[in-house]
Design an enzyme around this catalytic site. Structure first.
Site, PDB file in Angstrom:
ATOM      1  N   LYS A 211      -4.486 -10.358  -9.636  1.00 48.42           N
ATOM      2  CA  LYS A 211      -5.539 -10.593  -8.639  1.00 48.42           C
ATOM      3  C   LYS A 211      -6.600  -9.496  -8.727  1.00 48.42           C
ATOM      4  O   LYS A 211      -6.247  -8.320  -8.844  1.00 48.42           O
ATOM      5  CB  LYS A 211      -4.915 -10.588  -7.234  1.00 48.42           C
ATOM      6  CG  LYS A 211      -5.885 -10.947  -6.149  1.00 48.42           C
ATOM      7  CD  LYS A 211      -5.398 -10.507  -4.779  1.00 48.42           C
ATOM      8  CE  LYS A 211      -5.832  -9.096  -4.466  1.00 48.42           C
ATOM      9  NZ  LYS A 211      -5.701  -8.666  -3.089  1.00 48.42           N
TER      10      LYS A 211
ATOM     11  N   LYS B  58       0.826  -1.211   0.000  1.00 44.05           N
ATOM     12  CA  LYS B  58       0.000   0.000   0.000  1.00 44.05           C
ATOM     13  C   LYS B  58       0.857   1.257   0.000  1.00 44.05           C
ATOM     14  O   LYS B  58       0.550   2.224  -0.705  1.00 44.05           O
ATOM     15  CB  LYS B  58      -0.974   0.000   1.180  1.00 44.05           C
ATOM     16  CG  LYS B  58      -2.138  -0.949   0.936  1.00 44.05           C
ATOM     17  CD  LYS B  58      -3.235  -0.808   1.956  1.00 44.05           C
ATOM     18  CE  LYS B  58      -4.412  -1.705   1.598  1.00 44.05           C
ATOM     19  NZ  LYS B  58      -5.139  -2.191   2.741  1.00 44.05           N
TER      20      LYS B  58
ATOM     21  N   LYS C  93      -9.700  -3.721  -5.914  1.00 45.45           N
ATOM     22  CA  LYS C  93     -10.077  -2.323  -6.140  1.00 45.45           C
ATOM     23  C   LYS C  93      -8.851  -1.498  -6.476  1.00 45.45           C
ATOM     24  O   LYS C  93      -8.876  -0.638  -7.343  1.00 45.45           O
ATOM     25  CB  LYS C  93     -10.718  -1.734  -4.868  1.00 45.45           C
ATOM     26  CG  LYS C  93     -12.140  -2.192  -4.643  1.00 45.45           C
ATOM     27  CD  LYS C  93     -12.593  -1.959  -3.216  1.00 45.45           C
ATOM     28  CE  LYS C  93     -12.523  -3.234  -2.404  1.00 45.45           C
ATOM     29  NZ  LYS C  93     -13.269  -3.362  -1.206  1.00 45.45           N
TER      30      LYS C  93
END
Ligand code: TYM
Length: 320
Positions: A189, A110, A192
């Site tokens: 994968k 992230k 979002k």
């Protein structure tokens, strides 16, 4: 047997969420005492608009119920309706080695993708451990991307028990071999954050467009194609019947059909698969008070269970 899982309200739910977690969780609600929640505390690490967060929570609640979560069988609630989980998260953090969190992929991924490197993002797995441990969960159905977080949960629970006695139940992950990692429209994968999702309740026209724009190779219509190496086929296997799958596999192998035709078949199987859920969703949307009531009732059941664990935990570590 206590079954628990959570889902973040960080956007519209997608087919990866459905096959990786929601469908297994819905099946498990018949096998034990299920606790399913909307992880709004967690999503504050990435969603920063209060209006958006409220709207997402409502949408996730409606969508999960529409997909078959039964609020009579399962306790369905919002994470933040049980604030004791934040207290447990702190208590667990006092036994959590830094190195354990430093090894977590999701924080590294992230921050690499531009998310602010906050303490919340770093300590995310500790809150997740608290979610699981506060309800004495035995089984946690999740997709493969959550596996490391469950290993961290087990490590933290063992550390806590080593220090304070046998207080916490050590949970097991439940990752099905099939569908643990549903691919997105680009083959990575489905997520979002990769912008490659197929929403469960996407608009008809937009979803058709998304499916029709799946990138394929330049094998000509007449040539045979490999069904084992096709995102279209992978997604089709999730939503089509066995007979439809066999026919399409055969059409891949013999040649004579183009990718455009396969994509059309994928869209219609997808649209058909989620049709009953779309209908149920319309009913739920017509009665928003019903959804709020379900979450309120779930919260009160969840708080009762959490209170029992917290009493044990506080006593064990000497703050009560
Ligand atoms: P979240 O909201 O990212 O995803 C919810 C569930 O969907 C699964 N999933 C997938 N499974 C297969 N293929 C995919 N492409 C795919 N994409 C998502 C995820 O594995 C997950 O099971 N940290 C959690 C939420 C959470 C939680 C918990 C889960 C908070 N506390 C305690 C279990 C127990 C998360 O972000 O999930």
């Amino acid at each position: 047997m206590r079954i628990l899982s959570g889902i973040q309200p960080s956007g519209r739910l997608h087919v990866g969420n459905y096959f990786g977690m929601m469908d297994p969780a819905i099946h498990l609600q018949d096998d034990g005492e299920a606790f399913y929640f909307i992880a709004d505390y967690h999503s504050l690490t990435t969603v920063h608009s209060p209006e958006e967060l409220r709207e997402n929570v409502h949408n996730v609640a409606v969508d999960f119920l529409a997909c078959g979560l039964d609020p009579i069988k399962a306790t369905f609630f919002r994470q933040s309706d049980v604030p004791a989980v934040a207290e447990l998260s702190w208590l667990l953090s006092t036994v959590t080695p830094m190195g354990l969190l430093e090894r977590c992929h999701s924080y590294k991924d992230k921050t690499a993708r531009g998310h602010e490197a906050t303490h919340g993002l770093f300590a995310y797995p500790v809150l997740m451990a608290a979610d699981i441990l506060i309800y004495d969960s035995d089984i946690v159905p999740v997709g493969e991307d959550q596996k490391q977080h469950l290993e961290v949960t087990r490590d933290i629970a063992l550390k806590f028990n080593n220090r304070f006695g046998e207080v916490l139940v050590i949970p097991k992950p439940k990752i099905r071999e099939v569908n643990a990692k549903v691919p997105g429209l680009d083959g990575k994968k489905m997520s979002k954050s990769y912008g490659n999702t197929l929403e469960i309740f996407g608009d008809e026209k937009a979803t058709r467009k998304k499916i029709m724009s799946i990138v394929t190779d330049s094998t000509p219509v007449e040539a045979p194609k490999d069904p084992a190496d096709s995102i279209i086929m992978d997604l089709y296997r999730l939503v089509a019947s066995d007979a439809e799958i066999a026919t399409m596999e055969n059409d891949f192998k013999t040649g004579g059909c183009g990718y455009g035709d396969f994509k059309k078949r994928l869209f219609s199987a997808y649209w058909e698969f989620f049709k009953p859920m779309r209908e149920r969703r319309e009913e739920l949307l017509a009665d928003p008070g019903q959804v709020d009531k379900i979450l309120r009732q779930g919260a009160s059941r969840a708080r009762e269970t959490a209170a029992k664990t917290m009493e044990r935990v506080r006593k064990a570590c000497g703050i009560q």
